[in-house]
Design a protein around this motif. Structure first.
Motif, short mmCIF file in Angstrom:
data_model
loop_
_atom_site.label_atom_id
_atom_site.label_comp_id
_atom_site.label_asym_id
_atom_site.label_seq_id
_atom_site.Cartn_x
_atom_site.Cartn_y
_atom_site.Cartn_z
N ASP A 14 0.82 -1.21 0.00
CA ASP A 14 0.00 0.00 0.00
C ASP A 14 0.86 1.26 0.00
O ASP A 14 0.57 2.22 -0.71
CB ASP A 14 -0.93 0.01 1.21
CG ASP A 14 -2.02 -1.05 1.11
OD1 ASP A 14 -2.23 -1.56 -0.01
OD2 ASP A 14 -2.65 -1.36 2.14
N LYS A 15 1.92 1.25 0.80
CA LYS A 15 2.78 2.43 0.88
C LYS A 15 3.58 2.62 -0.42
O LYS A 15 3.80 3.75 -0.85
CB LYS A 15 3.73 2.30 2.08
CG LYS A 15 3.02 2.42 3.42
CD LYS A 15 4.00 2.42 4.58
CE LYS A 15 3.28 2.60 5.92
NZ LYS A 15 4.20 2.62 7.07
N ILE A 16 4.00 1.52 -1.02
CA ILE A 16 4.74 1.62 -2.29
C ILE A 16 3.81 2.14 -3.38
O ILE A 16 4.20 2.98 -4.21
CB ILE A 16 5.32 0.24 -2.69
CG1 ILE A 16 6.39 -0.18 -1.68
CG2 ILE A 16 5.91 0.30 -4.10
CD1 ILE A 16 6.94 -1.58 -1.91
N ALA A 17 2.57 1.68 -3.39
CA ALA A 17 1.60 2.13 -4.39
C ALA A 17 1.32 3.63 -4.24
O ALA A 17 1.22 4.37 -5.23
CB ALA A 17 0.31 1.34 -4.26
N GLU A 18 1.22 4.09 -3.01
CA GLU A 18 0.99 5.51 -2.75
C GLU A 18 2.20 6.33 -3.19
O GLU A 18 2.05 7.42 -3.78
CB GLU A 18 0.72 5.74 -1.27
CG GLU A 18 0.30 7.16 -0.93
CD GLU A 18 -0.97 7.59 -1.62
OE1 GLU A 18 -1.07 8.80 -1.97
OE2 GLU A 18 -1.86 6.74 -1.83
N LEU A 19 3.38 5.81 -2.94
CA LEU A 19 4.62 6.48 -3.35
C LEU A 19 4.69 6.60 -4.86
O LEU A 19 5.13 7.62 -5.40
CB LEU A 19 5.83 5.70 -2.81
CG LEU A 19 7.21 6.30 -3.08
CD1 LEU A 19 7.36 7.63 -2.37
CD2 LEU A 19 8.30 5.33 -2.60
N ALA A 20 4.25 5.55 -5.58
CA ALA A 20 4.29 5.54 -7.04
C ALA A 20 3.46 6.67 -7.64
O ALA A 20 3.78 7.21 -8.70
CB ALA A 20 3.79 4.20 -7.57
N LYS A 21 2.40 7.06 -6.93
CA LYS A 21 1.53 8.15 -7.40
C LYS A 21 2.15 9.52 -7.13
O LYS A 21 1.80 10.51 -7.78
CB LYS A 21 0.17 8.06 -6.74
CG LYS A 21 -0.62 6.81 -7.09
CD LYS A 21 -1.94 6.77 -6.33
CE LYS A 21 -2.72 5.50 -6.67
NZ LYS A 21 -4.01 5.44 -5.90
N GLN A 22 3.05 9.58 -6.16
CA GLN A 22 3.61 10.87 -5.72
C GLN A 22 4.88 11.27 -6.48
O GLN A 22 5.15 12.46 -6.64
CB GLN A 22 3.91 10.82 -4.22
CG GLN A 22 2.68 10.63 -3.35
CD GLN A 22 3.03 10.37 -1.89
OE1 GLN A 22 4.20 10.27 -1.54
NE2 GLN A 22 2.01 10.27 -1.05
N ILE A 23 5.64 10.29 -6.91
CA ILE A 23 6.92 10.61 -7.55
C ILE A 23 6.73 11.00 -9.02
O ILE A 23 5.74 10.67 -9.64
CB ILE A 23 7.90 9.42 -7.45
CG1 ILE A 23 7.37 8.21 -8.23
CG2 ILE A 23 8.20 9.09 -6.00
CD1 ILE A 23 8.35 7.06 -8.30
#
Length: 227
Positions: A57-66
């Motif tokens: 979940d945290k990696i997926a959220e990070l993918a949207k932010q970078i």
């Protein structure tokens, strides 16, 4: 040519997809999109953020932010994570060993697929990866599935790493890593590595880079004539 067709090139790790795709794109004056590099950038960002590969979940959220960026470069395309060039950072053994886990996260794939489709929307694109012809660009008029033996792919990776001065495992260990990567990529639940029914299978084990580029170029030319 200001507008061309979509060309999807898929295949297992170290089959030579990126090298060939870049040369094909240059020959036809098409845009080149290295989708594998996009997943590698997400993997690098996750590792830098101290995340473990089970924190989906945290990696997926990070993918949207970078922000993932590409710029032309020689001898290879330059890759950026936000404003930081990571061209070499995403080609380490640590990234090799973790990118499959990141690429298997459904929400990460959904985000990357959306970005890739936006890039390819106007045509004139050569895109390589694991699921371009099956998932990202299922209607691409040209689909290539590049393969080579695990031993040959390991040899290529070994030589490439040596030439770039990248610390590398033994040839035997590289082959084991590639075989494990194949197993992970082909058995993941979301968009597994598989050949699209209408893709042309191209075994590159005994072919030079120029021979592969020529073969794919002929397929593109014939397709353009038919459209």
């Amino acid at each position: 040519m200001t507008k061309g067709i979509q060309v999807a090139i898929d295949g297992p790790a170290s089959a030579g997809k990126s090298t060939v795709a870049k040369l094909v794109a240059k020959r036809f004056n098409y845009v080149y999109c290295d989708t594998g590099a996009m997943y590698r950038v997400v993997t690098l960002a996750a590792l830098r953020a101290g995340l473990t590969m089970d924190q989906a979940d945290k990696i997926a959220e990070l993918a949207k932010q970078i922000k993932i960026g590409f710029q032309p470069g020689e001898p290879e395309q330059r890759v950026f994570l936000n404003d930081d060039e990571v061209t070499q950072d995403i080609r380490t053994a640590q990234i090799d060993n973790n990118v499959s886990a990141v690429a298997a996260i459904p929400a990460v794939r959904a985000e990357m697929t959306n970005q890739q489709r936006q890039i390819a929307a106007n045509g004139g694109i050569v895109m390589d990866g694991r699921d371009i012809g099956t998932t990202v660009l299922p209607n691409a008029p040209v689909k290539i599935f590049m393969v080579a033996t695990a031993h040959e792919r390991a040899r290529r990776r070994y030589v490439e790493n040596k030439e770039k001065g990248i610390a590398t495992a033994s040839l035997e260990d590289l082959q084991k890593e590639i075989e494990l990567r194949d197993q992970k990529d082909s058995t993941r639940k979301v968009s597994p590595l598989t050949q699209a029914p209408d893709a042309t299978r191209l075994d590159t084990t005994k072919l030079s880079i120029d021979e592969v580029v020529d073969a794919i170029s002929e397929i593109i030319k014939k397709t353009q004539e038919q459209l």
